[in-house]
Scaffold this motif. Structure first.
Motif, PDB file in Angstrom:
ATOM      1  N   GLY A 256       0.789  -1.226   0.000  1.00  0.00           N
ATOM      2  CA  GLY A 256       0.000   0.000   0.000  1.00  0.00           C
ATOM      3  C   GLY A 256       0.813   1.263   0.000  1.00  0.00           C
ATOM      4  N   TRP A 257       2.083   1.147  -0.384  1.00  0.00           N
ATOM      5  CA  TRP A 257       2.984   2.289  -0.326  1.00  0.00           C
ATOM      6  C   TRP A 257       3.203   2.938  -1.688  1.00  0.00           C
ATOM      7  N   THR A 258       2.169   3.056  -2.466  1.00  0.00           N
ATOM      8  CA  THR A 258       2.184   3.887  -3.658  1.00  0.00           C
ATOM      9  C   THR A 258       0.911   4.714  -3.665  1.00  0.00           C
ATOM     10  N   GLY A 259       0.957   5.858  -4.326  1.00  0.00           N
ATOM     11  CA  GLY A 259      -0.205   6.731  -4.391  1.00  0.00           C
ATOM     12  C   GLY A 259       0.184   8.184  -4.223  1.00  0.00           C
ATOM     13  N   PRO A 260      -0.741   9.114  -4.461  1.00  0.00           N
ATOM     14  CA  PRO A 260      -0.439  10.541  -4.361  1.00  0.00           C
ATOM     15  C   PRO A 260      -0.119  11.005  -2.949  1.00  0.00           C
ATOM     16  N   ASP A 261      -0.402  10.171  -1.950  1.00  0.00           N
ATOM     17  CA  ASP A 261      -0.106  10.513  -0.560  1.00  0.00           C
ATOM     18  C   ASP A 261       1.192   9.846  -0.072  1.00  0.00           C
ATOM     19  N   VAL A 262       2.029   9.374  -0.995  1.00  0.00           N
ATOM     20  CA  VAL A 262       3.280   8.690  -0.650  1.00  0.00           C
ATOM     21  C   VAL A 262       4.438   9.349  -1.385  1.00  0.00           C
ATOM     22  N   TRP A 263       5.547   9.552  -0.660  1.00  0.00           N
ATOM     23  CA  TRP A 263       6.779   9.908  -1.360  1.00  0.00           C
ATOM     24  C   TRP A 263       7.941   9.116  -0.761  1.00  0.00           C
ATOM     25  N   HIS A 264       8.834   8.664  -1.661  1.00  0.00           N
ATOM     26  CA  HIS A 264       9.971   7.835  -1.283  1.00  0.00           C
ATOM     27  C   HIS A 264      11.275   8.612  -1.479  1.00  0.00           C
ATOM     28  N   ALA A 265      12.194   8.428  -0.537  1.00  0.00           N
ATOM     29  CA  ALA A 265      13.496   9.086  -0.639  1.00  0.00           C
ATOM     30  C   ALA A 265      14.463   8.259  -1.469  1.00  0.00           C
TER      31      ALA A 265
END
Length: 444
Positions: A256-265
């Protein structure tokens, strides 16, 4: 009603929808918002003559570990790769407490402000000796910086196959409870908010699948954003394939770690399929070019990400893996690295500055920031282009090619926090002295 007027700017880079560049123009600010941009504006409020200056939106920092400003240039970590670097520094960080967190955050945020940054995220994932997220929130509030702290976490220690020592990890139930606490206490979702809180398990090699999944569910329930490290280097990819049987992008999607409410470093090692996934799902990326160089991680495929429509912002990353917190230098490095990888025409100075402003704001879900337009927040950077760095420049807008790397004036929500290159809101020399005292104590 409070007004200020920035008068006679040589050039304003608006980063608005059409990327207008306005010559000999003014900006009227009213009650923390931009009220008007144009020529010949008038106000009965405070007036600032910015002739001889370039004006841009305030820069946006999408990834940082502010506590690390206390551990710059540690000898054992100067030449180490990511995992060895972490193993060198974990024992030092375990000695931190609330005072170390507060002071290092103030130093880090002040350094960012002097480089033109008005909005910064922070990823705090360890809480030794009574430290809490509000130690950094208090530092940002006192300085006057717009802040997006994230409640990070580590739950898998060495004895369970993780990287951090056991005494730096937390029980997952306690982590989730504290995530609820800090969101309820400090998160302000309103437009113009000075503090929004995100949830940020540290990385796939320091937390469990359950915590990643539970944090995602909690974030959606609370309406806050998610952040973590992903695909930072070859070691990271190898760990994901060995432990999870898949690449990092697939692992993120499954939990569930994709979407417009997620950002990855970082995302240095994303492949084409992962870039397409991030584009389709509107997942953001915090690009940290100087840290990626410092740790030998590689060159992130920013050109490919941008061409695919992935949201990309800039991150200074922790000062222990960068040793610097200047966001203008990050923007310049981002531009240069894409040219090294893809040719001299791969990224312009204007595009890199857009990533540093509007791009970062979009990654953090802040369309009210990162652009100079009526109705947007009055987060404004003023750059002196009459100095030696700009002497002989034919194009003031090409700031990253020939221009100052430190700001002259900086306004956050219409409040001036840098005047003539000096912080106005805190006694910075005193804070520096305290920082150095704490650093010496850690070395003892």
């Amino acid at each position: 009603m409070t007004e200020i007027l920035l008068k006679n700017a040589d050039l304003i880079l608006t980063m608005d929808e059409s990327r207008q560049e306005l010559s000999k123009a003014d900006i009227l600010v009213r009650d923390g918002q931009i009220a008007q941009i144009g020529q010949g504006l008038e106000s009965e409020g405070e007036e600032h003559d910015v002739s001889g200056c370039l004006v841009t939106p305030g820069l946006v920092n999408t990834h940082h570990h502010l506590y690390q400003t206390l551990t710059r240039a540690v000898p054992g970590g100067q030449d180490a790769l990511l995992f060895g670097w972490l193993q060198t520094l974990y024992p030092i960080w375990s000695r931190f407490g609330p005072e170390e967190m507060f002071t290092s955050a103030q130093i880090g945020l002040a350094e960012l402000a002097l480089s033109g940054c008005t909005l910064s995220s922070d990823h705090l994932y360890l809480y030794p000796n009574g430290a809490r997220l509000e130690d950094t929130i208090a530092a940002a509030s006192e300085l006057g910086m717009r802040f997006h702290p994230t409640r990070g976490a580590m739950s898998i220690g060495e004895s369970d196959g993780g990287l951090p020592p056991d005494h730096l990890v937390e029980k997952e139930a306690a982590i989730l409870d504290d995530m609820v606490r800090v969101v309820d206490a400090f998160h302000d979702p309103s437009e113009g908010s000075m503090c929004r809180v995100g949830l940020a398990p540290c990385s796939p090699f320091s937390v469990s699948r359950d915590l990643m999944r539970d944090a995602a569910l909690l974030a959606r329930d609370k309406g806050v954003m998610l952040h973590t490290h992903l695909a930072e280097n070859d070691e990271d990819i190898a760990y994901s394939q060995a432990q999870f049987g898949c690449r990092p992008g697939q692992y993120a999607e499954e939990l569930g770690w994709t979407g417009p409410d997620v950002w990855h470093a970082h995302c240095v090692k994303l492949d084409g399929a992962e870039i397409d996934l991030f584009s389709r799902s509107e997942t953001g990326v915090a690009h940290c070019p100087c840290s990626n160089c410092r740790l030998g991680s590689g060159i992130a495929p920013v050109r490919a990400m941008r061409d695919a429509g992935v949201k990309v912002g800039l991150g200074a990353d922790g000062s222990a893996s960068n040793d610097n917190g200047n966001l203008m230098l990050e923007a310049r490095q981002a531009m240069l690295l894409q040219r090294v990888a893809n040719g001299a025409d791969a990224m312009s100075a204007r595009e890199a500055l857009e990533i540093a402003t509007r791009g970062g704001a979009d990654v953090l879900g802040r369309p009210d920031c990162g652009r100079l337009m009526p109705g947007k927040r009055a987060d404004i950077a003023v750059w002196d282009i009459c100095g030696i760095e700009s002497a002989g420049s034919w194009d003031p807008a090409a700031l990253l090619l020939a221009g100052p790397m430190s700001v002259k004036h900086l306004f956050v929500e219409g409040r001036q926090i840098v005047r003539d290159g000096h912080i106005t809101t805190i006694d910075l020399p005193r804070v520096i002295e305290r920082q150095n005292t704490l650093a010496r104590a850690l070395q003892a």
